[in-house]
Write a protein that holds these residues in place. Structure first.
Motif, PDB file in Angstrom:
ATOM      1  N   THR A  24     -41.338 -32.130  13.098  1.00 16.50           N
ATOM      2  CA  THR A  24     -40.506 -31.016  13.522  1.00 16.50           C
ATOM      3  C   THR A  24     -40.212 -30.057  12.374  1.00 16.50           C
ATOM      4  O   THR A  24     -40.199 -28.844  12.559  1.00 16.50           O
ATOM      5  N   VAL A  25     -40.011 -30.584  11.174  1.00 19.94           N
ATOM      6  CA  VAL A  25     -39.571 -29.763  10.047  1.00 19.94           C
ATOM      7  C   VAL A  25     -40.732 -29.219   9.211  1.00 19.94           C
ATOM      8  O   VAL A  25     -40.620 -28.144   8.627  1.00 19.94           O
ATOM      9  N   LEU A  26     -41.836 -29.929   9.162  1.00 17.36           N
ATOM     10  CA  LEU A  26     -42.936 -29.514   8.296  1.00 17.36           C
ATOM     11  C   LEU A  26     -43.453 -28.096   8.548  1.00 17.36           C
ATOM     12  O   LEU A  26     -43.757 -27.402   7.582  1.00 17.36           O
ATOM     13  N   PRO A  27     -43.565 -27.638   9.785  1.00 18.86           N
ATOM     14  CA  PRO A  27     -44.031 -26.258   9.954  1.00 18.86           C
ATOM     15  C   PRO A  27     -43.142 -25.233   9.252  1.00 18.86           C
ATOM     16  O   PRO A  27     -43.642 -24.261   8.681  1.00 18.86           O
ATOM     17  N   GLU A  28     -41.839 -25.460   9.277  1.00 20.08           N
ATOM     18  CA  GLU A  28     -40.932 -24.548   8.580  1.00 20.08           C
ATOM     19  C   GLU A  28     -41.089 -24.674   7.069  1.00 20.08           C
ATOM     20  O   GLU A  28     -41.069 -23.694   6.347  1.00 20.08           O
ATOM     21  N   ILE A  29     -41.230 -25.898   6.611  1.00 25.49           N
ATOM     22  CA  ILE A  29     -41.377 -26.129   5.176  1.00 25.49           C
ATOM     23  C   ILE A  29     -42.683 -25.530   4.677  1.00 25.49           C
ATOM     24  O   ILE A  29     -42.733 -24.876   3.635  1.00 25.49           O
ATOM     25  N   LEU A  30     -43.733 -25.756   5.404  1.00 25.93           N
ATOM     26  CA  LEU A  30     -45.048 -25.276   4.986  1.00 25.93           C
ATOM     27  C   LEU A  30     -45.283 -23.805   5.325  1.00 25.93           C
ATOM     28  O   LEU A  30     -46.294 -23.237   4.937  1.00 25.93           O
ATOM     29  N   ASN A  31     -44.326 -23.224   6.077  1.00 28.59           N
ATOM     30  CA  ASN A  31     -44.457 -21.832   6.496  1.00 28.59           C
ATOM     31  C   ASN A  31     -45.768 -21.625   7.238  1.00 28.59           C
ATOM     32  O   ASN A  31     -46.513 -20.683   6.992  1.00 28.59           O
ATOM     33  N   ALA A  32     -46.068 -22.560   8.122  1.00 27.78           N
ATOM     34  CA  ALA A  32     -47.310 -22.518   8.880  1.00 27.78           C
ATOM     35  C   ALA A  32     -46.998 -22.658  10.368  1.00 27.78           C
ATOM     36  O   ALA A  32     -47.100 -23.742  10.925  1.00 27.78           O
ATOM     37  N   PRO A  33     -46.617 -21.564  11.024  1.00 26.37           N
ATOM     38  CA  PRO A  33     -46.265 -21.668  12.444  1.00 26.37           C
ATOM     39  C   PRO A  33     -47.435 -22.062  13.339  1.00 26.37           C
ATOM     40  O   PRO A  33     -47.225 -22.468  14.476  1.00 26.37           O
ATOM     41  N   GLU A  34     -48.656 -21.972  12.831  1.00 25.73           N
ATOM     42  CA  GLU A  34     -49.792 -22.366  13.663  1.00 25.73           C
ATOM     43  C   GLU A  34     -49.797 -23.860  13.962  1.00 25.73           C
ATOM     44  O   GLU A  34     -50.460 -24.311  14.884  1.00 25.73           O
ATOM     45  N   ILE A  35     -49.045 -24.650  13.185  1.00 25.79           N
ATOM     46  CA  ILE A  35     -48.933 -26.074  13.487  1.00 25.79           C
ATOM     47  C   ILE A  35     -48.207 -26.255  14.821  1.00 25.79           C
ATOM     48  O   ILE A  35     -48.553 -27.106  15.622  1.00 25.79           O
ATOM     49  N   LEU A  36     -47.201 -25.413  15.074  1.00 33.10           N
ATOM     50  CA  LEU A  36     -46.501 -25.481  16.350  1.00 33.10           C
ATOM     51  C   LEU A  36     -47.370 -24.990  17.504  1.00 33.10           C
ATOM     52  O   LEU A  36     -47.053 -25.220  18.667  1.00 33.10           O
ATOM     53  N   ALA A  37     -48.458 -24.335  17.196  1.00 29.29           N
ATOM     54  CA  ALA A  37     -49.343 -23.821  18.236  1.00 29.29           C
ATOM     55  C   ALA A  37     -50.051 -24.957  18.983  1.00 29.29           C
ATOM     56  O   ALA A  37     -50.629 -24.720  20.039  1.00 29.29           O
ATOM     57  N   ILE A  38     -49.991 -26.156  18.460  1.00 28.19           N
ATOM     58  CA  ILE A  38     -50.592 -27.310  19.140  1.00 28.19           C
ATOM     59  C   ILE A  38     -49.906 -27.525  20.483  1.00 28.19           C
ATOM     60  O   ILE A  38     -50.544 -27.839  21.474  1.00 28.19           O
ATOM     61  N   VAL A  39     -48.581 -27.328  20.500  1.00 32.37           N
ATOM     62  CA  VAL A  39     -47.815 -27.455  21.741  1.00 32.37           C
ATOM     63  C   VAL A  39     -47.619 -26.047  22.300  1.00 32.37           C
ATOM     64  O   VAL A  39     -47.080 -25.179  21.615  1.00 32.37           O
ATOM     65  N   PRO A  40     -48.046 -25.793  23.529  1.00 33.51           N
ATOM     66  CA  PRO A  40     -47.864 -24.460  24.108  1.00 33.51           C
ATOM     67  C   PRO A  40     -46.395 -24.042  24.112  1.00 33.51           C
ATOM     68  O   PRO A  40     -45.502 -24.880  24.276  1.00 33.51           O
ATOM     69  N   GLN A  41     -46.136 -22.776  23.939  1.00 33.53           N
ATOM     70  CA  GLN A  41     -44.770 -22.281  23.792  1.00 33.53           C
ATOM     71  C   GLN A  41     -43.908 -22.611  25.022  1.00 33.53           C
ATOM     72  O   GLN A  41     -42.729 -22.894  24.884  1.00 33.53           O
ATOM     73  N   ASP A  42     -44.488 -22.608  26.199  1.00 31.06           N
ATOM     74  CA  ASP A  42     -43.727 -22.931  27.405  1.00 31.06           C
ATOM     75  C   ASP A  42     -43.232 -24.383  27.402  1.00 31.06           C
ATOM     76  O   ASP A  42     -42.250 -24.701  28.064  1.00 31.06           O
TER      77      ASP A  42
END
Length: 78
Positions: A24-42
């Protein structure tokens, strides 16, 4: 090897919660929002809610194993 599996069984909640927190926290730490792209925004809210439900389900304390004294005492009492 059995002591490793006992340790893993007792601390599975901490291990899973730590991994989920890192995920949950690593995308913010790494400044890589594409990691959250694995889960669709909806589904991101549902995904995070599922993580919290998994957290509750796994219990916040070490698990009791069949070889623990409290289990043995309960068997004797019954």
């Amino acid at each position: 090897m059995t002591s490793f599996f006992k340790m893993l069984a007792r601390w599975r909640t901490w291990i899973v919660n730590g991994l989920l927190a890192l995920i949950t926290v690593l995308p913010e730490i790494l400044n890589a929002p594409e990691i959250l792209a694995i889960v669709p925004q909806d589904y991101q809210r549902m995904f995070l809610a599922g993580l919290f439900l998994l957290n509750i389900w796994l219990r916040p304390r070490p698990a009791v194993l069949p070889s623990d004294p409290e289990v043995q005492i309960k068997k004797v009492v019954e």
